[in-house]
Structure formats: structure tokens, C-alpha cells
Design a protein around this motif. Structure first.
Motif, PDB file in Angstrom:
ATOM      1  N   ASN A   1       0.631  -1.120   0.295  1.00 48.76           N
ATOM      2  CA  ASN A   1      -0.007   0.425   0.238  1.00 48.76           C
ATOM      3  C   ASN A   1       0.523   1.134   0.353  1.00 48.76           C
ATOM      4  O   ASN A   1      -0.015   2.234   0.052  1.00 48.76           O
ATOM      5  N   VAL A   2       1.903   0.886  -0.344  1.00 47.70           N
ATOM      6  CA  VAL A   2       3.081   2.443  -0.374  1.00 47.70           C
ATOM      7  C   VAL A   2       4.044   2.423  -1.163  1.00 47.70           C
ATOM      8  O   VAL A   2       3.925   3.052  -2.421  1.00 47.70           O
ATOM      9  N   ALA A   3       4.841   1.516  -2.217  1.00 46.88           N
ATOM     10  CA  ALA A   3       5.086   1.555  -3.356  1.00 46.88           C
ATOM     11  C   ALA A   3       6.367   0.399  -3.211  1.00 46.88           C
ATOM     12  O   ALA A   3       6.434  -0.376  -2.466  1.00 46.88           O
ATOM     13  N   THR A   4       6.909  -0.220  -4.739  1.00 48.08           N
ATOM     14  CA  THR A   4       7.214  -1.596  -4.943  1.00 48.08           C
ATOM     15  C   THR A   4       8.367  -0.985  -5.348  1.00 48.08           C
ATOM     16  O   THR A   4       8.238   0.026  -6.101  1.00 48.08           O
ATOM     17  N   PHE A   5       9.424  -0.901  -4.676  1.00 46.67           N
ATOM     18  CA  PHE A   5      11.242  -0.188  -5.589  1.00 46.67           C
ATOM     19  C   PHE A   5      11.397  -1.439  -5.676  1.00 46.67           C
ATOM     20  O   PHE A   5      11.212  -2.631  -5.765  1.00 46.67           O
ATOM     21  N   VAL A   6      12.472  -1.909  -7.055  1.00 47.72           N
ATOM     22  CA  VAL A   6      12.761  -2.042  -8.041  1.00 47.72           C
ATOM     23  C   VAL A   6      14.627  -1.104  -8.318  1.00 47.72           C
ATOM     24  O   VAL A   6      14.692  -0.439  -8.370  1.00 47.72           O
ATOM     25  N   THR A   7      15.441  -2.247  -8.399  1.00 49.40           N
ATOM     26  CA  THR A   7      16.518  -2.143  -8.674  1.00 49.40           C
ATOM     27  C   THR A   7      17.127  -2.762  -9.494  1.00 49.40           C
ATOM     28  O   THR A   7      16.987  -4.501  -9.172  1.00 49.40           O
ATOM     29  N   ALA A   8      18.116  -2.982 -11.188  1.00 48.56           N
ATOM     30  CA  ALA A   8      18.544  -4.374 -11.459  1.00 48.56           C
ATOM     31  C   ALA A   8      20.171  -4.018 -12.011  1.00 48.56           C
ATOM     32  O   ALA A   8      20.566  -2.616 -12.416  1.00 48.56           O
ATOM     33  N   TYR A   9      20.769  -4.674 -12.275  1.00 49.63           N
ATOM     34  CA  TYR A   9      22.564  -4.428 -12.295  1.00 49.63           C
ATOM     35  C   TYR A   9      22.342  -5.844 -14.015  1.00 49.63           C
ATOM     36  O   TYR A   9      22.350  -6.952 -13.632  1.00 49.63           O
ATOM     37  N   ARG A  10      22.905  -5.081 -15.601  1.00 50.64           N
ATOM     38  CA  ARG A  10      22.932  -5.899 -16.604  1.00 50.64           C
ATOM     39  C   ARG A  10      24.116  -6.167 -16.773  1.00 50.64           C
ATOM     40  O   ARG A  10      24.362  -4.568 -17.041  1.00 50.64           O
ATOM     41  N   SER A  11      24.761  -6.806 -16.166  1.00 56.24           N
ATOM     42  CA  SER A  11      26.566  -6.822 -16.818  1.00 56.24           C
ATOM     43  C   SER A  11      26.417  -7.107 -18.711  1.00 56.24           C
ATOM     44  O   SER A  11      25.693  -7.733 -19.639  1.00 56.24           O
ATOM     45  N   PRO A  12      27.634  -6.297 -19.546  1.00 60.11           N
ATOM     46  CA  PRO A  12      27.900  -6.656 -20.521  1.00 60.11           C
ATOM     47  C   PRO A  12      28.300  -8.151 -21.203  1.00 60.11           C
ATOM     48  O   PRO A  12      29.136  -8.107 -20.303  1.00 60.11           O
TER      49      PRO A  12
END
Length: 318
Positions: free
Chosen positions: A161-172
Motif C-alpha cells: 500500500n506504499v510502493a514497490t522499489f526495483v533495482t537491476a544491474y545487467r552486465s555486458p
């Protein structure tokens, strides 16, 4: 390709005979656009998709094309529920592990996918409530060391009921020309009733530190949606901050009346890659919803090229 499809359906039938609670979905999306101003031409795009879900396993595939609707496979995946909280995917994957924001207007994803339609393996973990972690490793068949170095990671954490936080790292991936590393952050805000609001930031093309946070390519993105009775309002904005400044914004308004939707979209940009450097584009349309799909008929005007286009979009699934 026909042989592949026949074998796929045969596989689904065999698996379905032994699996529990099976569910099969088959669908077709089509986009036919006629341009009647600067050129006299047609553009045809199609997606044919199939997915099968049992209790602890599944299969999905999408084939894209034009007049030949089965021209090439875009993605395919097999997945298996290894144990509670762990799911394993294998194939030519596009999954993002819930670490990718999507546009409220067009459904397109902000930033890149972890897998980005590469062949490989993804492990998806959600044993802890409101937390998901996905790790992807490409399988090139050439170098194990390079494949491991090209692994990617995505994390999603929800505060209900507040927020969904996302983070991602894609390597070359040095074995796939054109792929690059990327670090992205985002938030999907849930705290405002009947309002969708998402914002994200992506850095790509370099390695970062606290003193040098921004990479060679930096993009800021936001999408906003509001429903008020039969009216629906939406707004997208994409800003390229580096290496050069550019923007692209799009607005949409829709009015629903029974199975019909009357709407209009307008976008303007000055070279932002999200919008393809199209300048000002205006697109009024009418959408008809059916039990198993919909059809959209409209007119699109491009002020930069003075092109007048007649797009027809349809989708059916069962």
C-alpha cells in the motif's frame, strides 16, 4: 517453423496429460498501418504467442513476423518450480524478474530486461514475502567464464500500500555485440488511490562510483495514470540526460462507453530514443472490446513528416 509449432503443441498435450491444474493460452496480436501521405505503403507486424502453465512447470513462446506471421521466434522459455520460493527458467528469455517498470500508456518497459531476449538460465527467488530476486546467466556455448561475467541481477521489494522499489544491474556480454552494462532504479507508488505513478533512473555504458554516479548514458523516466469513473488519463515522460539532452512525452485520454473506448494520444519529442525521433504525433482512435480480445481503429498524424497513417490493431486470445 510449422514443424516447431506442431512439436510444441504435441509437447503441451503430453505434459497436460500428466500435469495438475493445466492452463493453456494461445493468442495473436496484429498491427497493420497504411501510410498515405509521403509514401504509399503498408507496415505489418504480428505476434503469435503460446503459454502453458501446470502446477509446477510451464512453457511460453512468442513468434513475430509481418505478412509471414511465423517469421522468427522472439522468445521461448521453459520453467520449473524447483521448490517453494525458487523457480528456474531456461530458453531465450525476456523475463525481467519483476525488476523492470512498465509504461502505463503503451505497456513498454522502461530500461532493459535482465535477459533481453538472450538464451540462458534465470533463477527466480521469492521465498520472503514482498521480496523477489532474479539472477540471469547467458549460455552462449562458447565461454563459461565470459557467460558468468555477463550475469545480471534484479531485485524487487514491496512495501504494501506504499510502493514497490526495483533495482537491476545487467552486465555486458562480450559475446553479443551491442549489449552493454546498465544500472537502474525505480519505484512504483501505490499510496495514492486510483492513481498509478512510476519513476525510474537508468545508467548505462560505464562503471560507477559514489563520486561518479552518472554513466555515459543516463535516462530519467516517469509514467502517471488516473481513473475517474468512465474517464482515464495517462502521461509518460522520458528524459535523456547524457550524453546529450533530449525529451519525449506522451499523453492519453480515454472515455469508456460499454464495450467501446473513445480515445486520443499525442506525443512530442526532440530526438529522445524512446519515441524514435518522431516529433509531434497525434492519434485519435476507437477501441472495441470483445470477450476474447479487442480491435483498435484510428488515425495518426506526424507533423514532422506530414505522414497520415491509418493504423489497425487487434488482439485475440483464448
Amino acid at each position: 517453423m510449422k514443424k516447431i509449432l506442431v512439436l510444441t503443441f504435441a509437447l503441451v498435450a503430453v505434459v497436460g496429460a500428466f500435469a495438475q491444474t493445466p492452463a493453456l493460452t494461445f493468442g495473436l496480436y496484429g498491427d497493420i498501418t497504411a501510410t498515405v501521405a509521403s509514401t504509399d505503403s503498408y507496415d505489418i507486424y504480428t505476434e503469435t504467442y503460446l503459454s502453458y502453465k501446470a502446477k509446477d512447470m510451464g512453457f511460453a513462446a512468442t513468434v513475430v513476423g509481418g505478412a509471414d506471421i511465423f517469421a522468427s521466434p522472439r522468445n521461448y522459455s521453459f520453467w520449473y518450480q524447483w521448490c517453494t520460493g525458487i523457480k528456474v527458467y531456461a530458453g531465450k528469455l525476456r523475463e525481467a524478474g519483476n525488476a523492470r517498470l512498465t509504461s502505463y500508456i503503451d505497456g513498454k518497459g522502461f530500461s532493459t530486461r535482465l535477459a533481453d531476449a538472450q538464451e540462458g538460465v534465470m533463477v527466480y527467488w521469492d521465498a520472503v514475502k514482498n521480496l523477489t530476486v532474479a539472477a540471469f546467466t547467458p549460455v552462449s556455448g562458447s565461454s563459461v567464464v565470459k557467460d558468468l561475467r555477463a550475469s545480471s541481477l534484479g531485485i524487487s521489494f514491496a512495501i504494501p500500500n506504499v510502493a514497490t522499489f526495483v533495482t537491476a544491474y545487467r552486465s555486458p556480454n562480450n559475446l553479443l555485440p551491442g549489449t552493454n552494462n546498465e544500472l537502474s532504479f525505480g519505484a512504483d507508488v501505490k499510496a495514492i488511490k486510483d492513481v498509478t505513478f512510476k519513476v525510474g533512473l537508468a545508467n548505462s555504458g560505464g562503471f560507477w562510483s559514489i563520486s561518479n554516479f552518472f554513466g555515459p548514458t543516463t535516462v530519467l523516466y516517469a509514467t502517471l495514470g488516473k481513473t475517474d469513473g468512465d474517464m482515464n488519463y495517462a502521461f509518460d515522460a522520458n528524459f535523456s540526460l547524457r550524453p546529450t539532452s533530449a525529451y519525449g512525452v506522451k499523453g492519453r485520454v480515454e472515455y469508456t462507453m460499454g464495450s467501446y473506448v473513445f480515445g486520443a494520444k499525442a506525443s512530442i519529442d526532440n530526438g529522445d530514443p524512446w519515441y524514435g525521433n518522431n516529433g509531434l504525433v497525434i492519434n485519435p482512435y476507437i477501441k472495441r472490446n470483445f470477450d476474447m480480445g479487442d480491435i483498435i481503429v484510428g488515425i495518426s498524424y506526424n507533423a514532422a513528416t506530414t505522414d497520415l497513417q491509418l493504423p489497425v490493431d487487434f488482439e485475440i486470445s483464448f
